[in-house]
Each structure stands twice: as C-alpha cells, then as structure tokens.
Design an enzyme around this catalytic site. Structure first.
Site, PDB file in Angstrom:
ATOM      1  N   GLY A  68     -75.560  23.762  27.927  1.00 12.60           N
ATOM      2  CA  GLY A  68     -75.030  22.397  27.942  1.00 12.60           C
ATOM      3  C   GLY A  68     -73.863  22.240  26.977  1.00 12.60           C
ATOM      4  O   GLY A  68     -73.564  21.132  26.514  1.00 12.60           O
ATOM      5  N   GLY A 101     -70.616  22.395  27.476  1.00 13.97           N
ATOM      6  CA  GLY A 101     -69.539  21.527  27.961  1.00 13.97           C
ATOM      7  C   GLY A 101     -69.819  20.071  27.664  1.00 13.97           C
ATOM      8  O   GLY A 101     -68.968  19.351  27.144  1.00 13.97           O
ATOM      9  N   HIS A 125     -68.524  25.258  32.475  1.00 15.09           N
ATOM     10  CA  HIS A 125     -68.976  24.185  31.578  1.00 15.09           C
ATOM     11  C   HIS A 125     -68.898  22.853  32.320  1.00 15.09           C
ATOM     12  O   HIS A 125     -67.825  22.432  32.746  1.00 15.09           O
ATOM     13  CB  HIS A 125     -68.125  24.166  30.314  1.00 15.09           C
ATOM     14  CG  HIS A 125     -68.302  25.406  29.478  1.00 15.09           C
ATOM     15  ND1 HIS A 125     -67.666  25.600  28.279  1.00 15.09           N
ATOM     16  CD2 HIS A 125     -69.078  26.499  29.668  1.00 15.09           C
ATOM     17  CE1 HIS A 125     -68.023  26.774  27.780  1.00 15.09           C
ATOM     18  NE2 HIS A 125     -68.870  27.344  28.608  1.00 15.09           N
ATOM     19  N   THR A 160     -70.550  38.030  36.829  1.00 15.68           N
ATOM     20  CA  THR A 160     -70.016  36.935  37.639  1.00 15.68           C
ATOM     21  C   THR A 160     -68.879  37.428  38.539  1.00 15.68           C
ATOM     22  O   THR A 160     -68.328  36.638  39.308  1.00 15.68           O
ATOM     23  CB  THR A 160     -69.465  35.812  36.737  1.00 15.68           C
ATOM     24  OG1 THR A 160     -68.427  36.382  35.935  1.00 15.68           O
ATOM     25  CG2 THR A 160     -70.537  35.218  35.833  1.00 15.68           C
ATOM     26  N   GLN A 208     -70.602  31.381  27.181  1.00 21.59           N
ATOM     27  CA  GLN A 208     -71.806  32.219  27.274  1.00 21.59           C
ATOM     28  C   GLN A 208     -72.811  31.814  26.177  1.00 21.59           C
ATOM     29  O   GLN A 208     -72.792  30.670  25.762  1.00 21.59           O
ATOM     30  CB  GLN A 208     -71.450  33.719  27.181  1.00 21.59           C
ATOM     31  CG  GLN A 208     -70.725  34.266  28.405  1.00 21.59           C
ATOM     32  CD  GLN A 208     -69.245  33.941  28.432  1.00 21.59           C
ATOM     33  OE1 GLN A 208     -68.533  34.233  27.503  1.00 21.59           O
ATOM     34  NE2 GLN A 208     -68.784  33.340  29.496  1.00 21.59           N
ATOM     35  N   THR A 256     -72.280  40.082  28.237  1.00 15.78           N
ATOM     36  CA  THR A 256     -70.886  39.963  28.621  1.00 15.78           C
ATOM     37  C   THR A 256     -70.077  40.885  27.709  1.00 15.78           C
ATOM     38  O   THR A 256     -70.657  41.647  26.919  1.00 15.78           O
ATOM     39  CB  THR A 256     -70.418  38.490  28.570  1.00 15.78           C
ATOM     40  OG1 THR A 256     -69.129  38.409  29.175  1.00 15.78           O
ATOM     41  CG2 THR A 256     -70.359  37.939  27.143  1.00 15.78           C
ATOM     42  N   THR A 297     -71.112  30.610  39.760  1.00 16.50           N
ATOM     43  CA  THR A 297     -71.418  31.419  40.946  1.00 16.50           C
ATOM     44  C   THR A 297     -72.419  30.762  41.887  1.00 16.50           C
ATOM     45  O   THR A 297     -72.632  31.261  42.991  1.00 16.50           O
ATOM     46  CB  THR A 297     -72.011  32.777  40.514  1.00 16.50           C
ATOM     47  OG1 THR A 297     -73.187  32.521  39.733  1.00 16.50           O
ATOM     48  CG2 THR A 297     -71.023  33.583  39.697  1.00 16.50           C
ATOM     49  N   GLY A 298     -73.078  29.679  41.453  1.00  8.13           N
ATOM     50  CA  GLY A 298     -74.068  29.008  42.292  1.00  8.13           C
ATOM     51  C   GLY A 298     -75.387  29.760  42.397  1.00  8.13           C
ATOM     52  O   GLY A 298     -76.295  29.333  43.112  1.00  8.13           O
ATOM     53  N   GLY A 345     -80.118  13.889  29.567  1.00  6.82           N
ATOM     54  CA  GLY A 345     -79.580  13.821  30.928  1.00  6.82           C
ATOM     55  C   GLY A 345     -78.178  14.395  30.933  1.00  6.82           C
ATOM     56  O   GLY A 345     -77.596  14.619  29.863  1.00  6.82           O
TER      57      GLY A 345
END
Ligand code: GDP
Ligand code: IMO
Ligand code: MG
Length: 424
Positions: A15, A17, A41, A129, A223, A238, A300-301, A412
C-alpha cells in the site's frame, strides 16, 4: 534537512502508493530511488483509481516536485503510457517531473531476455513481472547499460545497436520466446520522444541542494524488503536494493541524511511470483484474504498468494531498514474473520527460532498465536480511538512485538481511509 523514507516491509504491494500520496502533502519533493515498471502503486481518491509504475506517487499533489532517481530503471514505453494517463486525468506535471541522467534504460531486448531467462529456468522460474528488470540491472552492474543522459548523444543509436547485438548473441543460447522485437523497437523509439521532453537533472546535486535549502524530501520505495537482492528470499527477489540503504545509492545522499523511515506492512501478508512464504495459506482462509483484499497484481493482474502476518519476517526487515514508524494497511480486509492468527516464530528441524534462515525450506513450520477478530465493518470510523476494542488489541499486540510505533492505520483503499495516531 533530512530525507524521509517510505518502504514496504514484506514482499511488495503493502500500500506504498496510497500512503505516499497521502503524506506527499507534507513534502516538497517525492523521489523514487530503485525499481522500475515492475512496481504498481495504486492511488484512490475522488472516486477514481490510478496505477503508477515509474512515476512517483506524489504526482497528483500540485506544486510538488517528483524525481525519478538514478537507481530507477525506465522503460520509455511504460513511461509514455503513464504520462498519457496523467494527461487524461488533466494532471499538469510539466516542470514538476524530473529524471536523473544516471537512471538506466530498459531496452526491448532486456524484456526479451527476461522472458527467455524465465523459460530457461523452467519450474524454478522467479515469477518475474517480465518488465526487463533483471537484465537491465545486470547491464548496469556489468557496465554495459544505456542511461538517460545517453539519449542526447549523437551516437545514441549506435550505442543502442551495440547493446542490442550483445543481447541477441546471449539470446542464441536461450529458449526462443514469442516477441515482436521489430514492433517493440518501433514503439520504444517513438516513446523516446516523450521521455526526451522530461527535464533531466544531475540528481545527486539536485537532491542535496534541496536538502541544503530546507526542502522536505520523501523517498518512495518500490517492491518490499523481502524482495531485496541481498536480503530477500534469494534468488526469488528483484534485482535492486529495496531497503533504506538503497536510498543512499539510488539518490546520491549520504547515510546521515536519512530521517524518518516509515515501514509499511499489511495486517496480513501477500506475495506474487515464486519463492518461499512461511505463513502462506493454501486453504479457504487464503482464498478469503485474496477475495476480500482484491489481491491481484497491479502490474500483471496475477493472483497474489495470501497468508497471515509474519512477525519474525517483519522484525528482520525493521532491523534492516531502521524503521522508526509503522503503517498498518488493509486492516479492513480482516473484518470478516472471527479469529486472526499471527505468526510468532519458525520451527526449523524441531527448533524454535525468530531468525529468518539463510534459506527458507519447505519443511519450515510457522508457530501462530490467535487473536479475536472484530467481525464488523470499519467504514465510517475516522478516529483510531473509535476502532472496535478487539481491533485495537490486535494493533497494540503487533506494536508491542515489533517495538516500533504504529502511527497510521489504513482502513480502505481511498486516500481518506486512514487513521492517524500522533506520536509521543
Ligand atoms: P503498492 O505497490 O505498495 O503501492 O500497493 P498496490 O497498489 O500494488 O496494492 C495495494 C492494493 O491495496 C491497492 O489495490 C490499494 O488500492 C489497496 N489498498 C491500500 N490500502 C488499503 C486498505 O487499507 N484497505 C483496502 N481494502 N485496500 C487497500
Ligand atoms: P510494488 O512496488 C510485488 C516480484 C515479482 C517476482 C520478483 C522479481 O508494486 O510493491 P522482477 O520483475 O522484479 O524481476 O520480479 O519480484 N515483484 C513484485 N511483487 N510488488 C512489486 O512491486 C513487485 N515487483 C517485483 O512478482 O516475484
Ligand atoms: Mg504494487
């Protein structure tokens, strides 16, 4: 002035971002110091969601300078797409977004190498990724890389071709992968035109000048510490240093300039990609965490692996980073649980330990302690004191164990869903 740092204490996606976007208001500059478009992010405000990959999460706060530091690797194609999203959102980033001349470029062949390397690894693939991160950092260390400052050189195209040839010769020893190199190169050179418009700075001088002039700087990590190339779950990591020390290298500031180190952890734990994860849940609770937390990669979903919070792991990354404050995110995801588990130690060969071992083997067992859940929504709670008692008990227990004050609790995704606990 000192430079404050925000970074992830787990395997990414904590979290960062959201918290950077929230805190950015208190700063003059937000700077990325490592990573690249492998990062995703997410920021949510005014009913809209934005995902940033290379651009610092301070960009939505007007008047704030956003700097992409020398430790970052940049793909002009993703970068252009991010700029287009900002244009669509009518964000005026001109004169507010700078890039270090020393940041390295991700070439299309870096992405191709990333993909071929993963295929070559077969079952032991990293779960990268596929953004070309590993090969680009390898060229940086191997002293072959192209940097942002090189794009102004008259022989840039020749340098590009030389590096591309090097990559093509490596690729002959790797499995073939589907990749439209010619098409990607076309896009890459077209996107380069946008990148050229971004002012380039000698960023180590820029950052140190800002500090001397009393400007407040926030360094935004990408990361998480468990993905650090040296201290993470190697080789499932990474290729950059994601810990606080990375700020010194990735921005050119001396260690004595580091101020507050704000470590972010989810109230549980996730990981995306391969590699060990001691508190991972392979059952319906893991499924529930994924569903409630919408745990799907922002880049990447891919579905994220989920588990309970792991205290030995957090104590390790708090130690590595010199964390002075903690932010606990996604506590609302735990709303539905009657009982919560907290990983308190590892059992390795029958021995209990709190130390993260050299290699986390499959036979490592996590020992847990149970806490009561709160089984209610946290919506509409705007003060920490108004949280249910069981939620507060959970937070106090974590704080006591981790021995660092939890100064913010996120309830949230939205910018405003944040409970502040003033220190002292
Ligand atoms: P980052 O890479 O650390 O910036 O994190 P990501 O953006 O990849 O993943 C965090 C996800 O959780 C995003 O979808 C956020 O919108 C969301 N998020 C952040 N904080 C909270 C929170 O407190 N509660 C919930 N439910 N979602 C959150
Ligand atoms: P943010 O900044 C979560 C993971 C990948 C893979 C490993 C190596 O959004 O938290 P790479 O592409 O870097 O070679 O992949 O690291 N990974 C992340 N996981 N969040 C990230 O960034 C990540 N960036 C890389 O899934 O396991
Ligand atoms: Mg992310």
């Amino acid at each position: 002035m000192k430079i404050d740092v925000i970074l992830g204490l787990q395997w990414g996606d904590e979290g960062k971002g959201k918290i950077v976007d929230y805190l950015a208001e208190r700063y003059d500059v937000v700077a990325r110091f490592q990573g690249g478009p492998n990062a995703g992010h997410t920021l949510v405000f005014d009913g809209k969601k934005y995902v940033l990959h290379t651009i610092p999460s301070g960009v939505f706060r007007s008047n704030l300078i956003n700097l992409i530091g020398n430790g970052v690797v940049i793909d002009p194609i993703t970068f252009e797409r991010e700029l287009q999203n900002l244009d669509a959102a009518e964000v005026d980033y001109k004169e507010r977004l700078f890039v270090s001349q020393k940041a390295h470029l991700i070439l299309p062949t870096h992405r191709l190498l990333d993909a071929a390397n993963e295929v070559a690894k077969g079952k032991s693939k990293i779960g990268s990724t596929l953004r070309g991160i590993g090969p680009t950092y390898m060229d940086r260390t191997g002293r072959n890389g192209l940097r942002i400052g090189d794009i102004n050189r008259p022989d840039f195209k020749e340098r590009y071709d030389r590096l591309k040839q090097k990559h093509l010769s490596i690729l002959t020893s790797l499995p073939q992968v589907d990749f439209d190199l010619e098409g990607e190169e076309k896009k890459w050179f077209a996107s380069m035109e946008r990148l050229r418009e971004i002012p380039q700075v000698n960023s180590e001088y820029y950052v140190n000048r800002c500090l001397r002039n009393g400007k407040r700087i926030l360094a935004e990590g990408a990361q998480g510490s468990m993905l650090d190339v040296d201290f993470g779950t190697y080789p499932f990591v990474t290729s950059s240093n994601t810990v606080t020390a990375g700020v010194c290298i990735g921005l050119g500031v001396s260690p004595d300039k580091i101020g507050e180190v704000i470590g972010i952890t989810k109230a549980y734990c996730t990981r995306v990609g391969s590699g060990p994860f001691p508190s991972e849940l392979h059952d319906e609770i893991g499924e529930l965490l994924r569903k409630e937390g919408h745990e799907f990669g922002a880049t990447t979903g891919r579905p994220r692996r989920c588990g309970w919070i792991d205290l030995p792991q957090l104590k390790y990354t708090i130690m590595l980073n010199g964390v002075t404050q903690l932010v606990l995110t996604k506590i609302d995801v735990l709303n539905i649980f009657k009982e919560l588990q907290v990983g308190v130690s590892y059992i390795i060969d029958g021995q209990e330990t709190e130390e993260v071992p050299y290699e986390i083997q499959d036979d490592l067992r996590m020992k847990y302690e149970s806490y009561a859940g709160w089984e209610q929504s946290l919506a509409g709670i705007h003060e920490f004191d108004n949280l249910p008692d069981t939620a507060k008990a959970y937070i106090y227990a974590l704080e006591k164990e981790l021995a660092v004050p939890i100064t913010m609790v996120s309830t949230g995704p939205d910018r405003v869903e944040l409970l502040l606990r003033p220190m002292g």
